[in-house]
Design a protein around this motif. Sequence first.
Motif, mmCIF file in Angstrom:
data_model
loop_
_atom_site.group_PDB
_atom_site.id
_atom_site.type_symbol
_atom_site.label_atom_id
_atom_site.label_comp_id
_atom_site.label_asym_id
_atom_site.label_seq_id
_atom_site.Cartn_x
_atom_site.Cartn_y
_atom_site.Cartn_z
ATOM 1 N N GLU A 98 0.693 -1.147 0.012
ATOM 2 C CA GLU A 98 -0.151 0.018 -0.121
ATOM 3 C C GLU A 98 0.810 1.326 -0.002
ATOM 4 O O GLU A 98 0.508 2.371 -0.509
ATOM 5 C CB GLU A 98 -1.029 -0.052 1.286
ATOM 6 C CG GLU A 98 -2.071 -1.151 1.137
ATOM 7 C CD GLU A 98 -2.706 -1.244 2.306
ATOM 8 O OE1 GLU A 98 -3.430 -2.362 2.614
ATOM 9 O OE2 GLU A 98 -2.171 -0.641 3.493
ATOM 10 N N LEU A 101 2.320 1.447 -3.690
ATOM 11 C CA LEU A 101 1.272 1.785 -4.581
ATOM 12 C C LEU A 101 0.464 3.141 -4.444
ATOM 13 O O LEU A 101 0.416 4.129 -5.414
ATOM 14 C CB LEU A 101 0.310 1.029 -4.623
ATOM 15 C CG LEU A 101 0.755 -0.538 -5.349
ATOM 16 C CD1 LEU A 101 -0.397 -1.537 -5.084
ATOM 17 C CD2 LEU A 101 1.060 -0.302 -6.744
ATOM 18 N N SER A 105 0.811 6.356 -6.890
ATOM 19 C CA SER A 105 -0.602 7.027 -7.207
ATOM 20 C C SER A 105 -0.602 8.532 -6.852
ATOM 21 O O SER A 105 -1.188 9.398 -7.499
ATOM 22 C CB SER A 105 -1.513 6.261 -6.386
ATOM 23 O OG SER A 105 -1.899 4.925 -6.856
ATOM 24 N N TRP A 184 -6.169 -3.444 -2.294
ATOM 25 C CA TRP A 184 -6.975 -2.753 -3.251
ATOM 26 C C TRP A 184 -8.108 -1.563 -2.489
ATOM 27 O O TRP A 184 -8.433 -0.641 -2.967
ATOM 28 C CB TRP A 184 -8.151 -3.910 -3.888
ATOM 29 C CG TRP A 184 -8.774 -3.207 -5.085
ATOM 30 C CD1 TRP A 184 -8.589 -2.714 -6.148
ATOM 31 C CD2 TRP A 184 -10.393 -2.982 -4.627
ATOM 32 N NE1 TRP A 184 -9.777 -2.250 -6.901
ATOM 33 C CE2 TRP A 184 -10.910 -2.373 -5.985
ATOM 34 C CE3 TRP A 184 -11.242 -3.089 -3.841
ATOM 35 C CZ2 TRP A 184 -12.343 -1.954 -6.291
ATOM 36 C CZ3 TRP A 184 -12.395 -2.589 -3.860
ATOM 37 C CH2 TRP A 184 -12.977 -2.222 -5.195
ATOM 38 N N THR A 187 -5.248 1.225 -0.422
ATOM 39 C CA THR A 187 -4.211 2.114 -1.167
ATOM 40 C C THR A 187 -4.747 3.478 -1.342
ATOM 41 O O THR A 187 -4.167 4.431 -1.302
ATOM 42 C CB THR A 187 -3.969 1.491 -2.456
ATOM 43 O OG1 THR A 187 -3.094 0.167 -2.221
ATOM 44 C CG2 THR A 187 -3.005 2.275 -3.227
ATOM 45 N N THR A 191 -2.882 6.813 -0.567
ATOM 46 C CA THR A 191 -2.783 7.831 -1.453
ATOM 47 C C THR A 191 -3.105 9.253 -1.143
ATOM 48 O O THR A 191 -2.359 10.206 -1.371
ATOM 49 C CB THR A 191 -3.445 7.539 -2.891
ATOM 50 O OG1 THR A 191 -3.210 6.324 -3.383
ATOM 51 C CG2 THR A 191 -3.472 8.539 -4.180
#
Length: 307
Positions: A98, A101, A105, A184, A187, A191
Amino acid sequence: MGKSTGKLVNPRLMGRKQRKEILFAFVLLFPTFYILFKTFLFPIYQSLVWSMYKYHMLDGSDVVFVGFGNFIALFKNHDFWTATYFTGYFTVISTVAELVLGLFSALLLNQMFRGRVFFRMIIIIPWAMLTLVNGLLWKWIFQPGNGSFTIILKKIHVLSASENPLWLADAHNIINSVVVADVWKMTPFMTLLLLAGLQAIPSSLYEAAMMDGAGFWKKLWYVTIPQLFPILMIAVVLRTIAAFRVYDILTVFTGDPTTSISYLTFNKAFRYFYLGEASAMAWVSTAIILVFIVWYIRLLKKNSHEF
């Protein structure tokens, strides 16, 4: 010299008025303090007391003081160490994934491009989804035979038409599937935190780095990461604590309580009513989380001086 027209206030009356105001404030705050005590402080104290006793609500046995006996028995319990291993594995893998990613992002959404506002809005959707709904969705995706994951692998010829893997057949596969589902969902949270930190970095730092001939990677390493480090640590601490306490999504994927310390504690306390053992387990898991927090805080202080 002119005479003062102000009236002198009697200190005794002033003190009496202040005492009345303090008493009135205490009366107003007492219900809040009482609710906090009954719902937060007293349960903590009660669980600490129970952890020192052999306390089983269903067998009718006497409540016996055992001191640290529950903790000693806990460290000899194979199920506890299995749950600790899976919890640690899930925490480390999901938090690292996480973070990576989420940073990627955030860096992407911090750039100027058409549709940036739209993508910033839709990225919140997985995070806004209920955890149980998220678990049911990914459990359906990993279903053998008619699950989306199996169908896609067959379409791209990774699996033959006759193959039908059982993705959720054992604890390791279940934990990996839960990691995917959690990454999923969470994250976007990572972000948003990192994106807020990126927007707070002064543009003058990047301009100075560009004048020195720094490219993308040097700006990332020497400007972005040092400036973003406190936010990174906060994000990691929050996700580590949440991941270590994982419970709800596992109830969808599996009925095996050894896949998580929280799940095993819940089973002990509210399915079999071994309240002494469950309280000891809860205190051990709390101690582990506190060790993580202290380590992160020390690391934050150390690196804040270096940067």
